[in-house]
Every structure is written in structure tokens, then in C-alpha cells.
Design an enzyme around this catalytic site. Structure first.
Site, PDB file in Angstrom:
ATOM      1  N   GLU A   1       0.845  -1.211   0.000  1.00  0.00           N
ATOM      2  CA  GLU A   1       0.000   0.000   0.000  1.00  0.00           C
ATOM      3  C   GLU A   1       0.872   1.250   0.000  1.00  0.00           C
ATOM      4  OE1 GLU A   1      -3.203  -0.349  -0.552  1.00  0.00           O
ATOM      5  OE2 GLU A   1      -2.744  -2.487  -0.516  1.00  0.00           O
TER       6      GLU A   1
ATOM      7  N   TRP B   1       1.853   1.652  -3.470  1.00  0.00           N
ATOM      8  CA  TRP B   1       0.760   2.260  -4.273  1.00  0.00           C
ATOM      9  C   TRP B   1       0.800   3.787  -4.113  1.00  0.00           C
ATOM     10  CZ3 TRP B   1      -2.409   1.072  -8.068  1.00  0.00           C
ATOM     11  CH2 TRP B   1      -2.820  -0.239  -8.258  1.00  0.00           C
TER      12      TRP B   1
ATOM     13  N   TRP C   1     -20.946  11.349 -19.953  1.00  0.00           N
ATOM     14  CA  TRP C   1     -21.397  11.407 -18.557  1.00  0.00           C
ATOM     15  C   TRP C   1     -22.766  12.072 -18.481  1.00  0.00           C
ATOM     16  CZ3 TRP C   1     -18.518   8.189 -16.173  1.00  0.00           C
ATOM     17  CH2 TRP C   1     -17.149   8.098 -16.431  1.00  0.00           C
TER      18      TRP C   1
ATOM     19  N   ASN D   1     -10.950   2.073   2.773  1.00  0.00           N
ATOM     20  CA  ASN D   1     -10.538   1.921   1.365  1.00  0.00           C
ATOM     21  C   ASN D   1     -11.519   1.093   0.534  1.00  0.00           C
ATOM     22  OD1 ASN D   1      -8.602   2.125  -0.885  1.00  0.00           O
ATOM     23  ND2 ASN D   1      -8.419  -0.081  -0.559  1.00  0.00           N
TER      24      ASN D   1
ATOM     25  N   TRP E   1     -16.544  11.154 -13.005  1.00  0.00           N
ATOM     26  CA  TRP E   1     -15.705  10.841 -11.829  1.00  0.00           C
ATOM     27  C   TRP E   1     -15.080  12.088 -11.208  1.00  0.00           C
ATOM     28  CZ3 TRP E   1     -10.493  12.105 -12.439  1.00  0.00           C
ATOM     29  CH2 TRP E   1     -10.056  12.307 -13.752  1.00  0.00           C
TER      30      TRP E   1
ATOM     31  N   TRP F   1      -9.744   7.520  -7.982  1.00  0.00           N
ATOM     32  CA  TRP F   1     -10.920   7.816  -8.819  1.00  0.00           C
ATOM     33  C   TRP F   1     -10.713   7.348 -10.251  1.00  0.00           C
ATOM     34  CZ3 TRP F   1     -15.850   8.834  -7.829  1.00  0.00           C
ATOM     35  CH2 TRP F   1     -16.169   9.165  -6.512  1.00  0.00           C
TER      36      TRP F   1
HETATM   37  P1  FAD Z   1      -3.702   1.617   5.214  1.00  0.00           P
HETATM   38  O1  FAD Z   1      -4.467   0.520   4.579  1.00  0.00           O
HETATM   39  O2  FAD Z   1      -3.192   1.412   6.579  1.00  0.00           O
HETATM   40  O3  FAD Z   1      -2.491   1.956   4.229  1.00  0.00           O
HETATM   41  C1  FAD Z   1      -1.292   2.613   4.666  1.00  0.00           C
HETATM   42  C2  FAD Z   1      -1.040   3.846   3.852  1.00  0.00           C
HETATM   43  O4  FAD Z   1      -0.778   3.521   2.496  1.00  0.00           O
HETATM   44  C3  FAD Z   1      -2.208   4.796   3.813  1.00  0.00           C
HETATM   45  O5  FAD Z   1      -2.240   5.618   4.949  1.00  0.00           O
HETATM   46  C4  FAD Z   1      -1.954   5.572   2.525  1.00  0.00           C
HETATM   47  O6  FAD Z   1      -1.017   6.603   2.719  1.00  0.00           O
HETATM   48  C5  FAD Z   1      -1.320   4.512   1.636  1.00  0.00           C
HETATM   49  N1  FAD Z   1      -2.337   3.885   0.780  1.00  0.00           N
HETATM   50  C6  FAD Z   1      -3.129   2.850   1.094  1.00  0.00           C
HETATM   51  N2  FAD Z   1      -3.891   2.499   0.042  1.00  0.00           N
HETATM   52  C7  FAD Z   1      -3.579   3.345  -0.946  1.00  0.00           C
HETATM   53  C8  FAD Z   1      -4.028   3.503  -2.281  1.00  0.00           C
HETATM   54  N3  FAD Z   1      -4.939   2.685  -2.833  1.00  0.00           N
HETATM   55  N4  FAD Z   1      -3.511   4.509  -3.016  1.00  0.00           N
HETATM   56  C9  FAD Z   1      -2.583   5.330  -2.509  1.00  0.00           C
HETATM   57  N5  FAD Z   1      -2.114   5.240  -1.254  1.00  0.00           N
HETATM   58  C10 FAD Z   1      -2.601   4.250  -0.486  1.00  0.00           C
HETATM   59  N6  FAD Z   1      -5.670   7.928   0.110  1.00  0.00           N
HETATM   60  C11 FAD Z   1      -5.234   9.102   0.601  1.00  0.00           C
HETATM   61  O7  FAD Z   1      -4.266   9.120   1.381  1.00  0.00           O
HETATM   62  N7  FAD Z   1      -5.830  10.276   0.242  1.00  0.00           N
HETATM   63  C12 FAD Z   1      -6.891  10.330  -0.609  1.00  0.00           C
HETATM   64  O8  FAD Z   1      -7.385  11.409  -0.914  1.00  0.00           O
HETATM   65  C13 FAD Z   1      -7.389   9.092  -1.113  1.00  0.00           C
HETATM   66  N8  FAD Z   1      -8.484   9.060  -1.936  1.00  0.00           N
HETATM   67  C14 FAD Z   1      -8.928   7.862  -2.437  1.00  0.00           C
HETATM   68  C15 FAD Z   1     -10.025   7.844  -3.313  1.00  0.00           C
HETATM   69  C16 FAD Z   1     -10.494   6.638  -3.846  1.00  0.00           C
HETATM   70  C17 FAD Z   1     -11.675   6.645  -4.799  1.00  0.00           C
HETATM   71  C18 FAD Z   1      -9.862   5.428  -3.493  1.00  0.00           C
HETATM   72  C19 FAD Z   1     -10.345   4.132  -4.065  1.00  0.00           C
HETATM   73  C20 FAD Z   1      -8.780   5.439  -2.632  1.00  0.00           C
HETATM   74  C21 FAD Z   1      -8.290   6.640  -2.087  1.00  0.00           C
HETATM   75  N9  FAD Z   1      -7.189   6.672  -1.194  1.00  0.00           N
HETATM   76  C22 FAD Z   1      -6.733   7.883  -0.719  1.00  0.00           C
HETATM   77  C23 FAD Z   1      -6.439   5.448  -0.876  1.00  0.00           C
HETATM   78  C24 FAD Z   1      -6.892   4.687   0.389  1.00  0.00           C
HETATM   79  O9  FAD Z   1      -8.270   4.497   0.381  1.00  0.00           O
HETATM   80  C25 FAD Z   1      -6.488   5.399   1.685  1.00  0.00           C
HETATM   81  O10 FAD Z   1      -5.117   5.737   1.640  1.00  0.00           O
HETATM   82  C26 FAD Z   1      -6.704   4.506   2.908  1.00  0.00           C
HETATM   83  O11 FAD Z   1      -8.058   4.143   2.993  1.00  0.00           O
HETATM   84  C27 FAD Z   1      -6.279   5.251   4.156  1.00  0.00           C
HETATM   85  O12 FAD Z   1      -6.507   4.482   5.301  1.00  0.00           O
HETATM   86  P2  FAD Z   1      -5.295   3.894   6.155  1.00  0.00           P
HETATM   87  O13 FAD Z   1      -4.349   4.971   6.502  1.00  0.00           O
HETATM   88  O14 FAD Z   1      -5.892   3.126   7.265  1.00  0.00           O
HETATM   89  O15 FAD Z   1      -4.609   2.934   5.093  1.00  0.00           O
END
Ligand code: FAD
Length: 474
Positions: free
Chosen positions: A277, A280, A309, A344, A362, A385
Site C-alpha cells: 500500500e 501504491w 457522462w 478503502n 468521476w 478515482w
Molecule cells: P492503510 O491501509 O493502513 O495503508 C497505509 C497507507 O498507504 C495509507 O495511509 C496511505 O497513505 C497509503 N495507501 C493505502 N492504500 C492506498 C491507495 N490505494 N492509493 C494510494 N495510497 C494508499 N488515500 C489518501 O491518502 N488520500 C486520498 O485522498 C485518497 N483518496 C482515495 C479515493 C479513492 C476513490 C480510493 C479508491 C482510494 C483513495 N485513497 C486515498 C487510498 C486509500 O483508500 C487510503 O489511503 C486509505 O483508505 C487510508 O486508510 P489507512 O491509513 O488506514 O490505510
């Protein structure tokens, strides 16, 4: 000699490349500056909860810097353009010899920084920028053909290989500058931007709390992460996203702590899933630099510009408010609105519903998320997105469409999460929670809950036709 550290989304003293470099010269006077730019934040749709988080973190940071003998100056101006002029004046007034800052990778931010470098260099100030909010610098991990990776899995593989070859260093906090620490704090007046409080139990404020959360997460929960992370009723994820987005924590700190607790994480096993993650996160940042159009409201895949759209303001409002009649989507949106954060799995479900069930652009969803998320981050939000919309790099194939009811049944089978956010479904039994109106009809009950605003099966067919038409047209 005077060294200035210009702080932006790196609100910490530990492992801060710019701060560390500014403090390397033992006898330099080191000062720090934060510039609030409310008009720019409005343009970027920053959420009021994120503004509050930044405000609170700044206060803590000022305290930590002061203990190190570093004064944090604060100024508010309208936008990035004004901040460039202010920096010039500030450097002149304070007789700054060198400016240190950590890169931001969004387009407007990079333009601003280029202007700062140009103008200050002309003024005789040395300017040094650092790659700090990523594990490895954008552009440094490329394909065999020397191109940017557009697909995540090979990117992640190459990334891990590079990390195994040598970890990026995690820097300590600088040593205190003076014999006696500064005793007075410069005034920090609250910025002229809407702020909204948030639950501190959910989102650690300041770097000490962030580090504590990180440590606790890497000890045990990270091992359960692969099994739990998709279930929104569980506390299965780290909730460190706001810390990473604003820089109260760095990804290098995450990596080092993870490897200290779970030495196998770079190779395999449960802990490597969480590392993925973090990769990512970097992937989307690297993409912003390689493809600046991602910052300009453009889809990555050009053919998707032709998607027709629909204008559906009422349905869009229903989605925003969590009143679509699809329990998992509504619970997700209410979690977002009430806390500033969404799980997420639910971000994927809610985004898919807006795009592929309502056929709404979107970009409207992206903007709405940004305006409410405490962890709003252009790269991750745009990446998420565009992935959901099938318009991005390595996106979900356009013909694969989430069924919101099935998603709810899979990831919140007993409706535990739904019940937390939809009290109007309290009377509905667990096994029919995903079909509340069927149950109500059968049992002659009245539910104070909207009927589904769209029928999924029909919407799916329409969406497939819209995508097919766009493909044919390009
Ligand atoms: P954990 O699961 O603990 O992951 C650890 C860290 O990894 C996160 O804190 C984050 O920094 C990073 N991470 C995790 N998943 C992703 C991912 N898919 N893409 C990029 N980084 C990731 N994340 C944001 O930080 N800001 C946003 O504005 C954001 N918008 C999103 C919009 C959509 C439509 C989707 C599908 C995902 C988005 N995410 C975003 C990614 C992800 O959903 C969140 O980072 C995550 O839910 C944060 O929770 P956590 O810190 O407990 O994550």
C-alpha cells in the site's frame, strides 16, 4: 549564515530531509517558515478537517522546533503566486543565505517552486529541494525501456528490488541549535479558512502520536492486515493516511519501523501486504510527475474523454448525503461526512457507484471526496478515482462493474458497519440488511430510508453501452 526551512506538507522534525540539511552546518542560524494560502486551498478543495489537522499539527511543530532553538515564522497570503513574492521579501528581511524545502509533486506546487528557485537564485540565495514524501524519488524507477511504469505490479516488483538493494535513510531529528532553547513562540494566528473539528482518537495529531500509532500497528495489526483490511466494520487498517498526507509522518519512517518489527516485509508474508500500500502511494506520486495532465482534470486514457457522462444533480446530491437507497454506499458516505475518512474498500464501492451506476463524471466525485477527506491527497485521490472510473493507468477494466449489493454482502455480511451509520435500518434483520425494502414490503413495515435511486442491473447495461460507444468513437 542564515538557513531557512520552508515547511509545507512535511510538518515534522524527525526524518525531514530539508530540516536536516538546513541544520547540518553547526553554526548557521536556522529558522523555519510556514505560509498559509487560503485562496489556493479553496481552489484545491481542501477539506475543513484537513485545515484543522494542519493547524493543530503546526502548533505542535512550533513547540518541537522551539525546543531545538528554531523559530517557526508564520504568514498568510492568498495564493501560491503571493507566497512566492512573500518568500522573496522574507529572505531579504531575514538575510537568508540558503533555502531548504521538500518537493511537492502536484503541478501548481511545482510551478510555484520553480518560480521560487528562479527568483531567489537571482537574489543570491542558494536553493535546495529534496525528495522527501516518497520512498524513492519520482523518475528513479523506470522500465527496461526507460519509461515510467504504467502498471502497478511490475512497478512494485522493481521498487522492492531497489529497496532491497539499499534502504533510503531515515534521518533523526536535528540537534538543538542553541545552548538554551528559545523561550518565546512567534504568533501563529489561525488561518482564514474554514476549519472543522475531528476525532483525535481516530486521527493522531502531531508526530509523537503518529509514531506511536505506527509502532503499535507494525507490531501486531499489520500481520492481520491481509485478512482484515477489506472489512469496514473492523479496525483493520493503520489510519495513518492523514499523517502521511500532511507529513506529520514520512513513508521512510513507516518502512523502517515496519522492517524493524517485521524483518521479512520486503520479501513476502503478511507484513509485505501493507508495504504494498505504501508502494501504491508512491506509484501515484511518480505518475503525477511523469504525466502532469493527471493534475489538470484529465483522464490518463485519452479515449475516455469521449464518455457521455450524465447530468444528474439530484442523484449526485443523494450520493453525497448517503441517501442512494443502497445501504453499503450510504453507510460509506455517512462515515465520510461524519468523520472525514472512509475505509478503502468503501472508497472503491462509493466511487464505482457514482461512476458506473449513476454515470456521473468521476471528477465530481473526486472533488467531493477532496472537499471532505481529512487525508485528501491529490495523487492518491486522483489515482483512486481514475482507477474506479477505468480512465487511469492500471485501472479496473471498464466492463468489470461492482454490484453494490453484492459488495455489501461480501464485506459487511452481518451489516455491522451499516448499522453504525444507518440507524433508520435498526429494525431490519441481519440477513436482509442489504435488501431492506424487500423485507419492509413483505412485513408491511415503513422504513424511513430511500428506495434505491437507480436499478443496478439496468444501470450496468447503460454504463456498458456508454463505454462501448466511447471506445468505438475513438
Ligand atoms: P492503510 O491501509 O493502513 O495503508 C497505509 C497507507 O498507504 C495509507 O495511509 C496511505 O497513505 C497509503 N495507501 C493505502 N492504500 C492506498 C491507495 N490505494 N492509493 C494510494 N495510497 C494508499 N488515500 C489518501 O491518502 N488520500 C486520498 O485522498 C485518497 N483518496 C482515495 C479515493 C479513492 C476513490 C480510493 C479508491 C482510494 C483513495 N485513497 C486515498 C487510498 C486509500 O483508500 C487510503 O489511503 C486509505 O483508505 C487510508 O486508510 P489507512 O491509513 O488506514 O490505510
Amino acid at each position: 549564515t542564515t538557513h531557512l526551512v520552508w515547511l509545507r506538507n512535511d510538518l515534522r522534525i524527525n526524518d525531514n530531509s530539508a530540516l536536516w540539511a538546513a541544520c547540518r552546518a553547526r553554526h548557521a542560524r536556522v529558522i523555519a517558515l510556514f505560509i498559509a494560502t487560503p485562496q489556493q486551498w479553496h481552489q484545491h478543495n481542501m477539506a475543513p478537517r484537513q485545515a484543522e489537522y494542519i493547524w493543530r499539527s503546526l502548533q505542535q511543530l512550533q513547540q518541537s522546533l522551539t525546543e531545538k532553538g528554531i523559530a517557526l515564522h508564520y504568514h498568510q497570503c492568498d495564493d501560491f503566486t503571493a507566497s512566492v513574492s512573500y518568500l522573496q521579501d522574507f529572505c531579504h528581511e531575514q538575510q537568508v543565505d540558503a533555502l531548504f524545502y521538500n518537493y511537492q509533486y502536484e503541478f501548481n506546487e511545482r510551478e510555484r517552486d520553480a518560480a521560487v528557485e528562479r527568483r531567489l537564485t537571482e537574489q543570491g540565495v542558494t536553493v535546495q529541494g529534496f525528495d522527501d514524501s516518497v520512498l524513492l524519488p519520482p523518475g528513479s524507477v523506470r522500465t527496461g525501456n526507460n519509461e515510467a511504469y504504467k502498471v502497478f505490479t511490475p512497478f512494485s516488483k522493481a521498487y522492492r528490488k531497489r529497496l532491497r538493494a539499499g534502504l533510503p535513510e531515515c534521518l533523526s531529528a536535528p540537534q538543538a541549535r542553541a545552548e538554551t532553547p528559545l523561550t518565546t513562540l512567534l504568533p501563529l494566528s489561525p488561518f482564514d479558512y474554514p476549519r472543522e473539528s475531528f476525532d483525535e482518537q481516530l486521527f493522531p495529531v502531531g508526530e509523537a502520536a503518529a509514531l506511536q500509532r505506527l509502532r503499535a500497528f507494525c507490531r501486531q495489526p499489520v500481520l492481520d492486515y491481509p485478512a482484515q483490511r477489506d472489512y469496514p466494520a473492523l479496525e483493520g487498517t493503520s489510519r495513518l493516511s492523514v499523517c502521511l498526507a500532511t507529513g506529520t509522518l514520512s513513508p521512510r519512517q513507516c518502512l523502517h519501523r515496519l522492517l524493524r518489527e517485521q524483518p521479512q516485509a520486503l520479501e513476502e508474508g503478511q507484513a509485505s501486504v501493507w508495504l504494498n500500500e505504501l508502494i501504491w502511494r508512491d506509484f501515484y506520486r511518480h505518475l503525477l510527475v511523469a504525466f502532469p495532465k493527471l493534475c489538470k482534470n484529465q483522464p490518463f486514457a485519452a479515449w475516455t474523454k469521449k464518455l457521455a457522462w450524465q447530468q444528474r444533480p439530484e442523484q449526485f446530491d443523494a450520493w453525497c448525503q448517503g441517501k442512494t437507497g443502497y445501504p453499503i454506499v450510504d453507510a460509506a458516505m455517512r462515515q465520510l461526512n461524519a468523520t472525514g475518512w472512509m475505509h478503502n474498500r468503501l472508497r472503491m464501492i462509493a466511487a464505482s457507484f457514482l461512476i458506473k451506476d449513476l454515470q456521473i463524471d468521476w471528477r465530481l466525485g473526486e472533488r467531493y471526496f477532496m472537499s471532505v477527506l481529512i487525508d485528501g491527497d491529490l495523487a492518491a485521490n486522483n489515482g483512486g478515482w481514475q482507477w474506479s472510473a477505468s480512465t487511469g493507468t492500471d485501472a479496473v477494466p471498464w466492463f468489470r462493474i461492482f454490484n453494490p449489493t453484492t459488495q455489501g454482502e461480501r464485506f459487511d455480511a452481518q451489516g455491522e458497519f451499516i448499522r453504525r451509520w444507518l440507524p433508520e435500518l435498526a429494525a431490519v434483520p441481519d440477513k436482509v440488511i442489504h435488501h431492506p425494502h424487500d423485507w419492509a414490503k413483505k412485513n408491511h413495515q415503513r422504513l424511513d430510508y430511500p428506495l434505491p435511486i437507480v436499478e443496478h442491473k439496468a444501470a450496468r447495461e447503460q454504463t456498458l453501452a456508454i463505454f462501448e460507444a466511447a471506445r468505438q468513437a475513438s
